[in-house]
Design a protein around this motif. Structure first.
Motif, PDB file in Angstrom:
ATOM      1  N   SER A  64       0.826  -1.211   0.000  1.00 34.35           N
ATOM      2  CA  SER A  64       0.000   0.000   0.000  1.00 34.35           C
ATOM      3  C   SER A  64       0.856   1.256   0.000  1.00 34.35           C
ATOM      4  N   SER A  65       2.091   1.155   0.519  1.00 34.25           N
ATOM      5  CA  SER A  65       2.938   2.349   0.542  1.00 34.25           C
ATOM      6  C   SER A  65       3.848   2.438  -0.680  1.00 34.25           C
ATOM      7  N   GLY A  66       3.662   1.514  -1.633  1.00 34.68           N
ATOM      8  CA  GLY A  66       4.457   1.568  -2.866  1.00 34.68           C
ATOM      9  C   GLY A  66       5.872   1.060  -2.701  1.00 34.68           C
ATOM     10  N   LYS A  67       6.152   0.407  -1.553  1.00 34.55           N
ATOM     11  CA  LYS A  67       7.495  -0.129  -1.336  1.00 34.55           C
ATOM     12  C   LYS A  67       7.649  -1.532  -1.925  1.00 34.55           C
ATOM     13  N   PHE A  68       6.545  -2.078  -2.408  1.00 36.43           N
ATOM     14  CA  PHE A  68       6.622  -3.391  -3.051  1.00 36.43           C
ATOM     15  C   PHE A  68       5.774  -3.384  -4.316  1.00 36.43           C
ATOM     16  N   ILE A  69       6.474  -3.334  -5.453  1.00 31.92           N
ATOM     17  CA  ILE A  69       5.822  -3.382  -6.758  1.00 31.92           C
ATOM     18  C   ILE A  69       6.464  -4.552  -7.500  1.00 31.92           C
ATOM     19  N   PRO A  70       5.816  -5.729  -7.440  1.00 27.88           N
ATOM     20  CA  PRO A  70       6.470  -6.959  -7.942  1.00 27.88           C
ATOM     21  C   PRO A  70       7.033  -6.841  -9.354  1.00 27.88           C
ATOM     22  N   LYS A  71       6.363  -6.091 -10.228  1.00 31.30           N
ATOM     23  CA  LYS A  71       6.856  -6.045 -11.608  1.00 31.30           C
ATOM     24  C   LYS A  71       8.120  -5.197 -11.763  1.00 31.30           C
ATOM     25  N   ASN A  72       8.501  -4.493 -10.698  1.00 31.41           N
ATOM     26  CA  ASN A  72       9.716  -3.673 -10.779  1.00 31.41           C
ATOM     27  C   ASN A  72      10.960  -4.414 -10.304  1.00 31.41           C
ATOM     28  N   VAL A  73      10.771  -5.692  -9.945  1.00 32.10           N
ATOM     29  CA  VAL A  73      11.889  -6.476  -9.414  1.00 32.10           C
ATOM     30  C   VAL A  73      12.555  -7.241 -10.558  1.00 32.10           C
ATOM     31  N   ILE A  74      13.887  -7.180 -10.608  1.00 37.29           N
ATOM     32  CA  ILE A  74      14.603  -7.995 -11.590  1.00 37.29           C
ATOM     33  C   ILE A  74      15.966  -8.400 -11.020  1.00 37.29           C
ATOM     34  N   ALA A  75      16.302  -9.675 -11.230  1.00 37.68           N
ATOM     35  CA  ALA A  75      17.604 -10.189 -10.783  1.00 37.68           C
ATOM     36  C   ALA A  75      18.569 -10.128 -11.954  1.00 37.68           C
ATOM     37  N   THR A  76      19.756  -9.548 -11.720  1.00 36.94           N
ATOM     38  CA  THR A  76      20.722  -9.415 -12.823  1.00 36.94           C
ATOM     39  C   THR A  76      22.025 -10.165 -12.573  1.00 36.94           C
ATOM     40  N   ARG A  77      22.342 -10.432 -11.303  1.00 36.17           N
ATOM     41  CA  ARG A  77      23.594 -11.123 -10.986  1.00 36.17           C
ATOM     42  C   ARG A  77      23.305 -12.186  -9.935  1.00 36.17           C
ATOM     43  N   ALA A  78      24.100 -13.264  -9.948  1.00 43.38           N
ATOM     44  CA  ALA A  78      23.819 -14.391  -9.055  1.00 43.38           C
ATOM     45  C   ALA A  78      25.105 -15.055  -8.589  1.00 43.38           C
ATOM     46  N   GLN A  79      25.013 -15.757  -7.466  1.00 42.12           N
ATOM     47  CA  GLN A  79      26.094 -16.622  -6.998  1.00 42.12           C
ATOM     48  C   GLN A  79      25.456 -17.828  -6.342  1.00 42.12           C
ATOM     49  N   LEU A  80      26.106 -18.974  -6.486  1.00 40.51           N
ATOM     50  CA  LEU A  80      25.566 -20.213  -5.937  1.00 40.51           C
ATOM     51  C   LEU A  80      26.491 -20.802  -4.890  1.00 40.51           C
ATOM     52  N   ILE A  81      25.893 -21.236  -3.789  1.00 42.29           N
ATOM     53  CA  ILE A  81      26.637 -22.044  -2.827  1.00 42.29           C
ATOM     54  C   ILE A  81      25.733 -23.218  -2.492  1.00 42.29           C
ATOM     55  N   GLY A  82      26.161 -24.413  -2.829  1.00 43.44           N
ATOM     56  CA  GLY A  82      25.330 -25.589  -2.608  1.00 43.44           C
ATOM     57  C   GLY A  82      24.016 -25.432  -3.342  1.00 43.44           C
ATOM     58  N   ASP A  83      22.906 -25.534  -2.609  1.00 47.23           N
ATOM     59  CA  ASP A  83      21.589 -25.392  -3.219  1.00 47.23           C
ATOM     60  C   ASP A  83      21.011 -23.995  -3.045  1.00 47.23           C
ATOM     61  N   THR A  84      21.817 -23.083  -2.552  1.00 48.77           N
ATOM     62  CA  THR A  84      21.317 -21.731  -2.310  1.00 48.77           C
ATOM     63  C   THR A  84      21.852 -20.775  -3.365  1.00 48.77           C
ATOM     64  N   ILE A  85      20.949 -19.983  -3.887  1.00 48.84           N
ATOM     65  CA  ILE A  85      21.384 -18.973  -4.845  1.00 48.84           C
ATOM     66  C   ILE A  85      21.163 -17.594  -4.235  1.00 48.84           C
ATOM     67  N   TYR A  86      22.174 -16.758  -4.363  1.00 53.42           N
ATOM     68  CA  TYR A  86      22.118 -15.376  -3.893  1.00 53.42           C
ATOM     69  C   TYR A  86      21.924 -14.495  -5.116  1.00 53.42           C
TER      70      TYR A  86
END
Ligand SMILES: *[C@@H]1O[C@H](CO)[C@@H](O)[C@H](O)[C@H]1NC(C)=O
Ligand SMILES: *[C@@H]1O[C@H](CO)[C@@H](O)[C@H](O)[C@H]1NC(C)=O
Length: 387
Positions: A64-86
């Motif tokens: 409601s406060s505009g701090k979460f707009i799902p369509k504005n989220v995008i992942a551009t970089r990643a790192q993996l450790i085991g089964d976890t991705i950052y």
């Protein structure tokens, strides 16, 4: 605002987005034949971003406060450790509740929910102890996660410099912040920080390198000495460059344990390298190797933590591998991956657990042009072919 004038252009270019639409891919360097996918590693796909909020009321408050707009989220970089991705979720637009998150890549995972990493408190906009906009991240051999935070948010709307840029190191084992390196004294108001590399000297000393495209510089920070400096690259590095657009850096490891930094601007015609020992001691002059002409505008998207560099051509969905121990020539560029959906890869990362390479890809050009509907389609895929 002057300081941010070049930011948008750099951002568009940093990820190799073409100004026109994505061209259909040709197999410039030979035929690409998909291999059988690794059986216990499946691609994971998601749209926009969903987060694990502490409770339902927090989520509705954020929305409601505009701090979460799902369509504005995008992942551009990643790192993996085991089964976890950052994942780095740069705050290009408003409404990205967390800029550093983790999620699971276990086989059978069918929905992707982001858990802010290391915690919600570190995601607060405007709090300079927290992360503002993470644009790159690295996991080192000691399971320390290093992130580059530019301090600038809403890059695609009205860029705002919330805090000075910094590098933050966190222990993956404990989730504790181990070190925060302010880059304030090593940057200027026109700096454009884009990529991060972590290097260990033979004596164990830890160094961080950050590319500053606008200043034609690589920032070197010595963690033990707790001091850093800027290595300004010679003019030849930007020769033929219309603008100091994107400065890619990639750390290459030789079998003998020594490391070298490869670097190039997107719009220059040449690739260069420098032994890390020279970089660490700040004596780059006369020691930079000119590796020759690039056949195209290369977008460097990662390494295998060894001697190979992965890249694609600007706007092209096909990914190539070049082993840096072979001559820098087209005959040595091997096609290793092509997105089936014309998505563009923004990061190629080692999956040590499964002994393979992963690719993080998305319809980034659509996101840039605000044409994503419910959100950008992002996928953590698997590199196929022989690499
Ligand atoms: C990268 O390679 C080096 C040298 O082989 C190794 O020591 C290190 O653990 C690797 N990095 C990661 C994150 O596994
Ligand atoms: C480069 O390394 C690969 C494997 O690491 C090896 O097969 C190849 O012969 C090397 N090439 C050169 C030119 O040394």
């Amino acid at each position: 605002m002057r300081l941010l004038a070049g930011t948008l252009l750099a951002l568009i270019l940093a990820l190799g987005v073409p100004v026109s639409l994505v061209r259909s891919q040709g197999t410039k360097y030979g035929l690409w034949t998909p291999d059988r996918a690794h059986s216990d590693a499946q691609p994971i796909q998601w749209t926009g971003g969903q987060f694990e909020f502490p409770c339902a009321s927090t989520k509705s408050l954020f929305k409601s406060s505009g701090k979460f707009i799902p369509k504005n989220v995008i992942a551009t970089r990643a790192q993996l450790i085991g089964d976890t991705i950052y994942l780095a979720l740069p705050r290009y637009r408003k409404g990205v509740p967390a800029t550093l998150v983790k999620t699971n890549v276990k086989p059978g995972t069918c929905s992707t929910t982001f858990k802010p990493y290391p915690c919600w408190d570190l995601q607060e906009e405007g709090n300079c102890k927290a992360l503002q906009s993470v644009v790159d991240l690295v996991v080192d051999q000691n399971e320390v996660l290093w992130v580059l935070d530019t301090g600038i948010v809403n890059t695609l709307e009205t860029p705002v410099r919330k805090c000075p840029p910094k590098v933050v190191a966190m222990s993956v084992k404990t989730g504790k912040v181990l070190k925060t390196v302010s880059l304030e004294g090593l940057t200027s108001s026109s700096s454009r920080l884009q990529y991060l590399v972590v290097d260990y000297a033979p004596d164990g000393g830890c160094f961080v390198y950050v590319s500053d495209a606008a200043n034609r510089a690589i920032i070197v920070y010595n963690l033990q000495a707790d001091r850093g400096f800027r290595v300004v690259l010679p003019k030849a590095v930007t020769a033929g460059c219309r603008s100091r657009d994107v400065l890619y850096i990639a750390l290459i490891r030789r079998d003998c344990g020594s490391t070298e930094l490869y670097f190039t601007y997107l719009s220059t015609s040449k690739l260069f390298s420098l032994k890390s020992e020279y970089l660490r001691s700040g004596v780059a002059d006369g020691r930079i190797l000119d590796l020759g002409k690039k056949p195209s505008r290369m977008v460097i998207i990662g390494t295998d933590n060894g001697s190979a560099i992965f890249f694609r051509n600007e706007g092209d969905a096909e990914v190539y591998r070049w082993d840096t121990n072979s001559t820098f020539a087209e005959t040595n560029f091997k096609p290793v991956y092509r997105s089936q959906t014309c998505q563009l890869v923004t990061h190629a990362v080692p999956d040590y657990k499964r002994n393979t390479m992963r690719v993080l890809q998305s319809n980034f050009p659509d996101y840039m042009q605000n044409r994503v509907g419910c959100g950008a389609i992002q996928q953590l895929g698997l590199m196929q072919g022989c690499w």
